[in-house]
Design a protein around this motif. Sequence first.
Motif, short mmCIF file in Angstrom:
data_model
loop_
_atom_site.label_atom_id
_atom_site.label_comp_id
_atom_site.label_asym_id
_atom_site.label_seq_id
_atom_site.Cartn_x
_atom_site.Cartn_y
_atom_site.Cartn_z
N ASP A 1 0.83 -1.21 0.00
CA ASP A 1 0.00 0.00 0.00
C ASP A 1 0.86 1.26 0.00
O ASP A 1 0.65 2.18 -0.80
N GLU A 2 1.84 1.30 0.92
CA GLU A 2 2.66 2.51 1.06
C GLU A 2 3.55 2.72 -0.16
O GLU A 2 3.74 3.85 -0.61
N TYR A 3 4.10 1.64 -0.70
CA TYR A 3 5.02 1.78 -1.83
C TYR A 3 4.26 2.23 -3.08
O TYR A 3 4.77 3.02 -3.87
N ASN A 4 3.04 1.75 -3.27
CA ASN A 4 2.26 2.19 -4.42
C ASN A 4 1.92 3.68 -4.31
O ASN A 4 1.89 4.38 -5.32
N ARG A 5 1.65 4.15 -3.10
CA ARG A 5 1.44 5.59 -2.92
C ARG A 5 2.72 6.36 -3.25
O ARG A 5 2.67 7.42 -3.88
N PHE A 6 3.84 5.82 -2.81
CA PHE A 6 5.14 6.43 -3.10
C PHE A 6 5.37 6.51 -4.61
O PHE A 6 5.84 7.53 -5.14
N LEU A 7 5.02 5.44 -5.34
CA LEU A 7 5.19 5.43 -6.79
C LEU A 7 4.31 6.47 -7.46
O LEU A 7 4.73 7.15 -8.40
N ARG A 8 3.07 6.59 -6.99
CA ARG A 8 2.18 7.59 -7.58
C ARG A 8 2.74 9.00 -7.38
O ARG A 8 2.71 9.83 -8.29
N GLU A 9 3.26 9.25 -6.19
CA GLU A 9 3.84 10.57 -5.91
C GLU A 9 5.08 10.80 -6.78
O GLU A 9 5.25 11.89 -7.35
N MET A 10 5.95 9.80 -6.88
CA MET A 10 7.16 9.94 -7.67
C MET A 10 6.82 10.16 -9.14
O MET A 10 7.42 11.01 -9.81
N ARG A 11 5.83 9.42 -9.65
CA ARG A 11 5.42 9.57 -11.05
C ARG A 11 4.83 10.96 -11.28
O ARG A 11 5.08 11.61 -12.31
N GLY A 12 4.02 11.44 -10.32
CA GLY A 12 3.40 12.75 -10.48
C GLY A 12 4.38 13.90 -10.44
O GLY A 12 4.18 14.93 -11.08
N GLU A 13 5.48 13.73 -9.69
CA GLU A 13 6.47 14.80 -9.56
C GLU A 13 7.52 14.78 -10.66
O GLU A 13 8.24 15.76 -10.86
N ALA A 14 7.64 13.66 -11.37
CA ALA A 14 8.72 13.50 -12.36
C ALA A 14 8.38 14.22 -13.66
O ALA A 14 7.21 14.40 -14.02
N PHE A 15 9.44 14.60 -14.38
CA PHE A 15 9.26 15.14 -15.73
C PHE A 15 9.23 13.95 -16.70
O PHE A 15 10.22 13.24 -16.87
N VAL A 16 8.07 13.72 -17.29
CA VAL A 16 7.91 12.64 -18.27
C VAL A 16 7.18 13.20 -19.48
O VAL A 16 6.07 13.72 -19.36
N GLU A 17 7.82 13.09 -20.62
CA GLU A 17 7.21 13.54 -21.88
C GLU A 17 7.01 12.33 -22.78
O GLU A 17 7.98 11.72 -23.24
N VAL A 18 5.75 11.97 -23.01
CA VAL A 18 5.42 10.82 -23.86
C VAL A 18 5.32 11.28 -25.30
O VAL A 18 4.63 12.26 -25.60
N ARG A 19 5.99 10.56 -26.20
CA ARG A 19 6.01 10.94 -27.61
C ARG A 19 5.36 9.88 -28.48
O ARG A 19 5.89 9.47 -29.51
N LEU A 20 4.21 9.40 -28.02
CA LEU A 20 3.40 8.48 -28.82
C LEU A 20 2.18 9.23 -29.33
O LEU A 20 1.75 10.22 -28.75
#
Length: 453
Positions: free
Chosen positions: A412-431
């Motif tokens: 539970d805690e790690y999935n919340r951590f992943l969501r936060e990390m994903r939301g804060e990261a710079f990710v540009e999808v080129r599809l």
Amino acid sequence: MTHSFRSAGRTLAGAFAVALALVPFVHAQSLTPIDRPVAVVEEDVVLRSELDHAVANIKGQYANRTDQLPPDDVLERQVLERLVLNKLQVKRASDSGIKVTDQDVDNALGRIAEGNSLTVDQLRAQVTQGQTWDEFRRSIRDEIMIQQLRQSFAQGRITVSESEVDAAVAAQANNTQYHLANLLVQLPDGATAEQIATGQKKIEGIKALIDKGELEFNAAAVRYSDAPNALEGGDLGWRGLDEIPPTFANVIRSMQTGQVIGPIRGPSGFQLVKLVEQRDATGEGTPVTEFHARHILARVDDAHPETAARQKIETLSARLAGGADFEALAKSDSEDADTKSQGGDLGWFPSDRFGPTFGSQVAALADGGVSKPFRTDAGFHIVQRVGTRQGKTNQSQRAQMREAIGRRKLEDEYNRFLREMRGEAFVEVRLAPVATGEQPAATPAAPADTAPA
């Protein structure tokens, strides 16, 4: 001792057990004129060749069930999100000082080969039919780093009280285990009324397709679920009641095999849950070999680099060989805060309590014997075996309950951590944008809890 140490090695062992079958996502070879980035992830990129390779792996797993896969553009985005999350986790692990040696990778490859009844040379021959050996080694290195990041994250965050274990033992007196699957329609944090209504309409549409028999549950999960286990058909595996959030436990207990419940609103969004099957895991009266041992830990984490930890444990090992008292040395130098004051005393425990590596080291000793330094996810250890006995199932059951509760909390805690990390990261999808004709499908934008919540 914290739960993070108790579960050390178990999650990693599970990842290794399936590594060959799944063929982990791999790094692309050097950029060539025909290759191009399909996503920018912080300072890194996901290349078209990486994505194509990963998609091909998934399609290979569904070779006889292609009707369960979503359209190619939706599948690409699901797989791309996994690759993005892998890169973010590896980067976070590296920034945290987590390092994986060539020997660690060699040991992991040996376990993968053994788990598939192969020699390492035979494993290498199979792997190189689809990718280079260096690529496979790099992918295993990344898997190890991600698992060590999980364990590092758990330290100090995940604790399990005796009252929680008491409650879990009482709740699972019948020893029933449940094989579950879930399907999640994720809602963003702070979802608006309109977003909630849209999510509810979507999952109700999915449930209607399942109820009418127009779509099997696992096929619906592959196509429409926003959970990270979507590509596995939403499979959650076997779980005891202690591994299911309390709000779901009573409902699960009353379900019939094959039944699908929901939609149910949870912290992550709307969920459907299916009871695939159940079984009686009773083991009353089964004798369990238990060990009494002490250990000294040189921790490896953000504040304790691996090189320094290795040097420290080797120095302590030399002092023990020279006649130093183990209990006194543990009190003065061990970095396990939970056992240091007791001279490293771990009490009585079954061999699997602290993971396969630790258990095998203890089992190999004679009573009174002291091991050479060895590595787990927590750091470097020296262990002294004090004694052995034939324990009773209830003692082993409590250890298993504690482990299961800790795994659920970590998940539970790690999935919340992943969501936060994903939301804060710079990710540009080129599809190219996903076509809208496959509604009610959704493309996951961030990981979500895999357990019903």
